[in-house]
Every structure is written in C-alpha cells, then in structure tokens.
Design a protein around this motif. Sequence first.
Motif, PDB file in Angstrom:
ATOM      1  N   MET A   1       0.846  -1.199   0.000  1.00 27.18           N
ATOM      2  CA  MET A   1       0.000   0.000   0.000  1.00 27.18           C
ATOM      3  C   MET A   1       0.879   1.246   0.000  1.00 27.18           C
ATOM      4  SD  MET A   1      -2.856   1.261   2.785  1.00 27.18           S
ATOM      5  CE  MET A   1      -3.794  -0.256   2.626  1.00 27.18           C
ATOM      6  N   ARG A   2       0.518   2.222  -0.806  1.00 29.45           N
ATOM      7  CA  ARG A   2       1.294   3.449  -0.901  1.00 29.45           C
ATOM      8  C   ARG A   2       0.984   4.374   0.276  1.00 29.45           C
ATOM      9  NH1 ARG A   2       0.662   7.883  -5.783  1.00 29.45           N
ATOM     10  NH2 ARG A   2       2.462   9.186  -5.247  1.00 29.45           N
ATOM     11  N   PRO A   3       1.999   5.016   0.891  1.00 30.54           N
ATOM     12  CA  PRO A   3       1.710   5.948   1.991  1.00 30.54           C
ATOM     13  C   PRO A   3       0.835   7.108   1.537  1.00 30.54           C
ATOM     14  CG  PRO A   3       4.065   5.440   1.881  1.00 30.54           C
ATOM     15  CD  PRO A   3       3.448   4.901   0.626  1.00 30.54           C
ATOM     16  N   PHE A   4      -0.015   7.561   2.446  1.00 34.35           N
ATOM     17  CA  PHE A   4      -0.785   8.770   2.198  1.00 34.35           C
ATOM     18  C   PHE A   4       0.090   9.998   2.392  1.00 34.35           C
ATOM     19  CE2 PHE A   4      -3.184  12.264   4.191  1.00 34.35           C
ATOM     20  CZ  PHE A   4      -4.014  12.603   3.122  1.00 34.35           C
ATOM     21  N   LEU A   5       0.965   9.944   3.387  1.00 35.75           N
ATOM     22  CA  LEU A   5       1.802  11.092   3.724  1.00 35.75           C
ATOM     23  C   LEU A   5       3.201  10.608   4.051  1.00 35.75           C
ATOM     24  CD1 LEU A   5       0.960  14.117   5.931  1.00 35.75           C
ATOM     25  CD2 LEU A   5       2.901  12.702   6.583  1.00 35.75           C
ATOM     26  N   THR A   6       4.211  11.338   3.563  1.00 31.05           N
ATOM     27  CA  THR A   6       5.591  11.113   3.978  1.00 31.05           C
ATOM     28  C   THR A   6       6.161  12.437   4.475  1.00 31.05           C
ATOM     29  OG1 THR A   6       6.457  11.509   1.747  1.00 31.05           O
ATOM     30  CG2 THR A   6       5.946   9.219   2.349  1.00 31.05           C
ATOM     31  N   ALA A   7       7.116  12.338   5.395  1.00 33.26           N
ATOM     32  CA  ALA A   7       7.720  13.546   5.970  1.00 33.26           C
ATOM     33  C   ALA A   7       8.914  13.121   6.800  1.00 33.26           C
ATOM     34  CB  ALA A   7       6.710  14.300   6.833  1.00 33.26           C
ATOM     35  N   GLU A   8       9.569  14.089   7.402  1.00 27.47           N
ATOM     36  CA  GLU A   8      10.545  13.844   8.457  1.00 27.47           C
ATOM     37  C   GLU A   8      10.018  14.478   9.731  1.00 27.47           C
ATOM     38  OE1 GLU A   8      14.576  14.832   7.692  1.00 27.47           O
ATOM     39  OE2 GLU A   8      14.609  13.871   5.727  1.00 27.47           O
ATOM     40  N   TRP A   9      10.048  13.713  10.816  1.00 24.88           N
ATOM     41  CA  TRP A   9       9.741  14.244  12.141  1.00 24.88           C
ATOM     42  C   TRP A   9      11.072  14.365  12.872  1.00 24.88           C
ATOM     43  CZ3 TRP A   9       5.245  10.431  13.707  1.00 24.88           C
ATOM     44  CH2 TRP A   9       4.126  10.700  12.898  1.00 24.88           C
ATOM     45  N   ARG A  10      11.434  15.579  13.279  1.00 26.11           N
ATOM     46  CA  ARG A  10      12.744  15.813  13.850  1.00 26.11           C
ATOM     47  C   ARG A  10      12.663  16.549  15.183  1.00 26.11           C
ATOM     48  NH1 ARG A  10      16.486  12.431  11.749  1.00 26.11           N
ATOM     49  NH2 ARG A  10      16.354  12.377   9.474  1.00 26.11           N
ATOM     50  N   TYR A  11      13.618  16.211  16.060  1.00 23.93           N
ATOM     51  CA  TYR A  11      13.814  16.911  17.338  1.00 23.93           C
ATOM     52  C   TYR A  11      12.523  16.962  18.151  1.00 23.93           C
ATOM     53  CZ  TYR A  11      18.200  18.289  15.132  1.00 23.93           C
ATOM     54  OH  TYR A  11      19.421  18.280  14.502  1.00 23.93           O
ATOM     55  N   LEU A  12      12.089  15.774  18.555  1.00 22.21           N
ATOM     56  CA  LEU A  12      10.840  15.634  19.301  1.00 22.21           C
ATOM     57  C   LEU A  12      11.099  15.829  20.788  1.00 22.21           C
ATOM     58  CD1 LEU A  12      10.870  13.259  16.834  1.00 22.21           C
ATOM     59  CD2 LEU A  12       8.512  13.092  17.629  1.00 22.21           C
ATOM     60  N   VAL A  13      10.618  16.928  21.340  1.00 23.75           N
ATOM     61  CA  VAL A  13      10.643  17.151  22.787  1.00 23.75           C
ATOM     62  C   VAL A  13       9.446  16.411  23.375  1.00 23.75           C
ATOM     63  CG1 VAL A  13      10.524  18.842  24.642  1.00 23.75           C
ATOM     64  CG2 VAL A  13      11.734  19.398  22.518  1.00 23.75           C
ATOM     65  N   MET A  14       9.702  15.493  24.319  1.00 24.19           N
ATOM     66  CA  MET A  14       8.650  14.635  24.851  1.00 24.19           C
ATOM     67  C   MET A  14       8.640  14.752  26.373  1.00 24.19           C
ATOM     68  SD  MET A  14       9.250  11.377  22.270  1.00 24.19           S
ATOM     69  CE  MET A  14       7.529  11.061  21.918  1.00 24.19           C
ATOM     70  N   LEU A  15       7.607  15.410  26.906  1.00 25.47           N
ATOM     71  CA  LEU A  15       7.410  15.545  28.348  1.00 25.47           C
ATOM     72  C   LEU A  15       6.276  14.604  28.733  1.00 25.47           C
ATOM     73  CD1 LEU A  15       7.538  19.452  28.686  1.00 25.47           C
ATOM     74  CD2 LEU A  15       9.432  17.823  28.475  1.00 25.47           C
ATOM     75  N   ASN A  16       6.545  13.661  29.610  1.00 29.93           N
ATOM     76  CA  ASN A  16       5.625  12.554  29.871  1.00 29.93           C
ATOM     77  C   ASN A  16       5.082  12.627  31.291  1.00 29.93           C
ATOM     78  OD1 ASN A  16       6.508  11.399  27.261  1.00 29.93           O
ATOM     79  ND2 ASN A  16       8.427  11.108  28.371  1.00 29.93           N
ATOM     80  N   TYR A  17       3.776  12.563  31.415  1.00 25.32           N
ATOM     81  CA  TYR A  17       3.102  12.763  32.692  1.00 25.32           C
ATOM     82  C   TYR A  17       2.267  11.534  33.034  1.00 25.32           C
ATOM     83  CZ  TYR A  17       4.330  17.635  31.882  1.00 25.32           C
ATOM     84  OH  TYR A  17       5.026  18.794  31.644  1.00 25.32           O
ATOM     85  N   GLU A  18       2.409  11.057  34.254  1.00 21.79           N
ATOM     86  CA  GLU A  18       1.545   9.978  34.712  1.00 21.79           C
ATOM     87  C   GLU A  18       0.152  10.550  34.990  1.00 21.79           C
ATOM     88  OE1 GLU A  18       1.396   6.269  37.895  1.00 21.79           O
ATOM     89  OE2 GLU A  18       3.105   7.675  37.911  1.00 21.79           O
ATOM     90  N   VAL A  19      -0.860   9.911  34.423  1.00 22.90           N
ATOM     91  CA  VAL A  19      -2.226  10.421  34.457  1.00 22.90           C
ATOM     92  C   VAL A  19      -3.152   9.350  35.024  1.00 22.90           C
ATOM     93  CG1 VAL A  19      -4.141  11.283  33.031  1.00 22.90           C
ATOM     94  CG2 VAL A  19      -1.801  11.939  32.495  1.00 22.90           C
ATOM     95  N   ASP A  20      -4.130   9.764  35.792  1.00 22.45           N
ATOM     96  CA  ASP A  20      -5.166   8.857  36.284  1.00 22.45           C
ATOM     97  C   ASP A  20      -5.883   8.241  35.075  1.00 22.45           C
ATOM     98  OD1 ASP A  20      -7.482   7.668  37.289  1.00 22.45           O
ATOM     99  OD2 ASP A  20      -7.821   9.225  38.781  1.00 22.45           O
ATOM    100  N   PRO A  21      -5.908   6.920  34.964  1.00 14.86           N
ATOM    101  CA  PRO A  21      -6.564   6.317  33.793  1.00 14.86           C
ATOM    102  C   PRO A  21      -8.029   6.697  33.639  1.00 14.86           C
ATOM    103  CG  PRO A  21      -6.024   4.656  35.448  1.00 14.86           C
ATOM    104  CD  PRO A  21      -5.318   5.903  35.850  1.00 14.86           C
ATOM    105  N   ASP A  22      -8.693   7.034  34.736  1.00 16.43           N
ATOM    106  CA  ASP A  22     -10.094   7.439  34.633  1.00 16.43           C
ATOM    107  C   ASP A  22     -10.260   8.746  33.850  1.00 16.43           C
ATOM    108  OD1 ASP A  22     -10.992   5.235  35.999  1.00 16.43           O
ATOM    109  OD2 ASP A  22     -11.054   6.235  37.952  1.00 16.43           O
ATOM    110  N   VAL A  23      -9.200   9.564  33.815  1.00 12.27           N
ATOM    111  CA  VAL A  23      -9.241  10.797  33.027  1.00 12.27           C
ATOM    112  C   VAL A  23      -9.222  10.487  31.535  1.00 12.27           C
ATOM    113  CG1 VAL A  23      -7.908  12.870  32.438  1.00 12.27           C
ATOM    114  CG2 VAL A  23      -8.222  12.223  34.833  1.00 12.27           C
ATOM    115  N   LEU A  24      -8.521   9.436  31.156  1.00 13.39           N
ATOM    116  CA  LEU A  24      -8.341   9.108  29.744  1.00 13.39           C
ATOM    117  C   LEU A  24      -9.407   8.154  29.192  1.00 13.39           C
ATOM    118  CD1 LEU A  24      -4.473   8.616  29.743  1.00 13.39           C
ATOM    119  CD2 LEU A  24      -5.760  10.638  29.017  1.00 13.39           C
ATOM    120  N   ARG A  25      -9.994   7.342  30.031  1.00 13.30           N
ATOM    121  CA  ARG A  25     -10.924   6.316  29.531  1.00 13.30           C
ATOM    122  C   ARG A  25     -12.053   6.884  28.671  1.00 13.30           C
ATOM    123  NH1 ARG A  25      -9.992   3.625  34.690  1.00 13.30           N
ATOM    124  NH2 ARG A  25      -8.698   1.779  34.249  1.00 13.30           N
ATOM    125  N   PRO A  26     -12.641   8.041  28.996  1.00 13.88           N
ATOM    126  CA  PRO A  26     -13.696   8.567  28.116  1.00 13.88           C
ATOM    127  C   PRO A  26     -13.202   8.927  26.719  1.00 13.88           C
ATOM    128  CG  PRO A  26     -13.815   9.590  30.290  1.00 13.88           C
ATOM    129  CD  PRO A  26     -12.516   8.851  30.229  1.00 13.88           C
TER     130      PRO A  26
END
Length: 256
Positions: A1-26
């Motif tokens: 299958m041919r890609p719909f989109l191609t690109a470069e993703w560069r220099y990803l700043v990733m700040l990761n937070y522990e979250v109550d799963p009940d906040v995300l379930r909805p």
Amino acid sequence: MRPFLTAEWRYLVMLNYEVDPDVLRPLVPRGTELDTWQGRTFASMVGFRFLDTRVRGLSVPFHRHFDEVNLRFYVRHRGPEGWRRGVVFVKELVPRLAIASVARVLYNEPYVALPMRHVVEMTGAEAGAPGRLEYAWKAGGRWQHLAATTRGAPRASEPGSEAEFITEHYWGYTAQRDGGCAEYRVEHPRWSVWEVDNTALDIDVEGLYGARFVPFLRGQPSSAFVADGSAVAVYPGTRLSPGEGPPPAAETPRAA
C-alpha cells in the motif's frame, strides 16, 4: 500500500506525565484499550519539526515545513499478528489552517491552527554538545511553550524502558463521528533519545485541554527526553470492524 503522507519528524521534545486512567478512559476509541508501562498510564506533551511533507508524493507550496505540538496518550488494539501499540491525540496544534482542515476532514483528527514559532539550537548535539529546543504557540492572547535542554549524545532506548514505551508506537487511532474508530499505520525506524537537563511547560492547560488535565500537566513530568526522529510514512486509515471492543464512555471532544 502506498503511503498517504511522507515527511521527516525531527527533534521531538517529549514531556511525559503519569495520568489517572479514569481521566483518559472517556477518550479511548472503540476497539482499543489503554496501554500502560509497568502499570502506569501516561500522557505526553510533544513538540517537533515536520519537514519535507508530501501528500501522495506531492509537496504543497508553503506547507512542507512546519511545527506541531500535541498532547497524546497510549492505547493498544489486538490485530491478527498480536497487540498493535498506538497513540490517540487529545489535540494537535499546527500553524497552517489548511493542514488542520485536511486532517480533521480526512481523519477526524483534533487539529487546531494557531500561530507558532520554534527555537532549534542543536549544532554539535549529535556529538554530545548541549542543545536547546523550544516550541511555542499563541493562544488566549499570549505565547505558550514547551522546551528542553539536551545532555550528552543521543542513544538507542533500552529495551523495556519507559523511553522505548513512549517512542515505539507505530499505529494511530482516532474516534469517528459515528462512534467508530479509524486505524492507521505509521512507519519509521527506531529512534535514539537524548537525556535532558532542563524542561519547561508554560501552558493554559484548562483552555487547551480541559480542567481534567490540570492536576497532571501543571506538575513535574514523570520523565522527559528528546528523540532525534527520522523519515516517516503514514498509511491510509481503515475502520476497525464494528463491535471490536466496548464503546468509549463518552464522545471524544472535538477540537475548537
């Protein structure tokens, strides 16, 4: 299958937070379930450069290079080969209205167009020199941003580590307007990551993401790093079969 989109993703700043799963379930799309690392549930603020963007192999003038900032969390779906680990976006910020409009129409992805700017000071960072990254956007009448300062040279994430969990997701899942779910594959090589000395997140959490995220995103991140990124290919989405998994507890919020 041919890609719909191609690109470069560069220099990803990733700040990761522990979250109550009940906040995300909805917000979990039908047919998927929350993915966890060592029993912990995470949401990540991510800023990066979107470069050499092409749709069906064609570049669009003035839309090849831009910034993106998103809030995402992690889910999984059982495919024929086993668990597919993917991401769900709460909201994605880009500087071009056309990009946001196309993504919302084609994928129902929660994109918003805002003025954006960046600082990328990474000369020598591959060899271990300190680097600095900042991604900023203007909302609510003021500039907001996330930022990080790198330390040392980038290294491959350790198998089973939190960095591997955050970076090595190769599927995207999006709740649809009729309550269904679209799945699309994202292809890229394994990323290396820099450790960071300093991070910053100056953001109107409630204004962008709602009050439910305030207690988590206003605290210190559980972890933070910068991924080097790579060329990526995004493949056309397909719908999960009806009845795959329970429906979400509430409709996924639409981007304003």
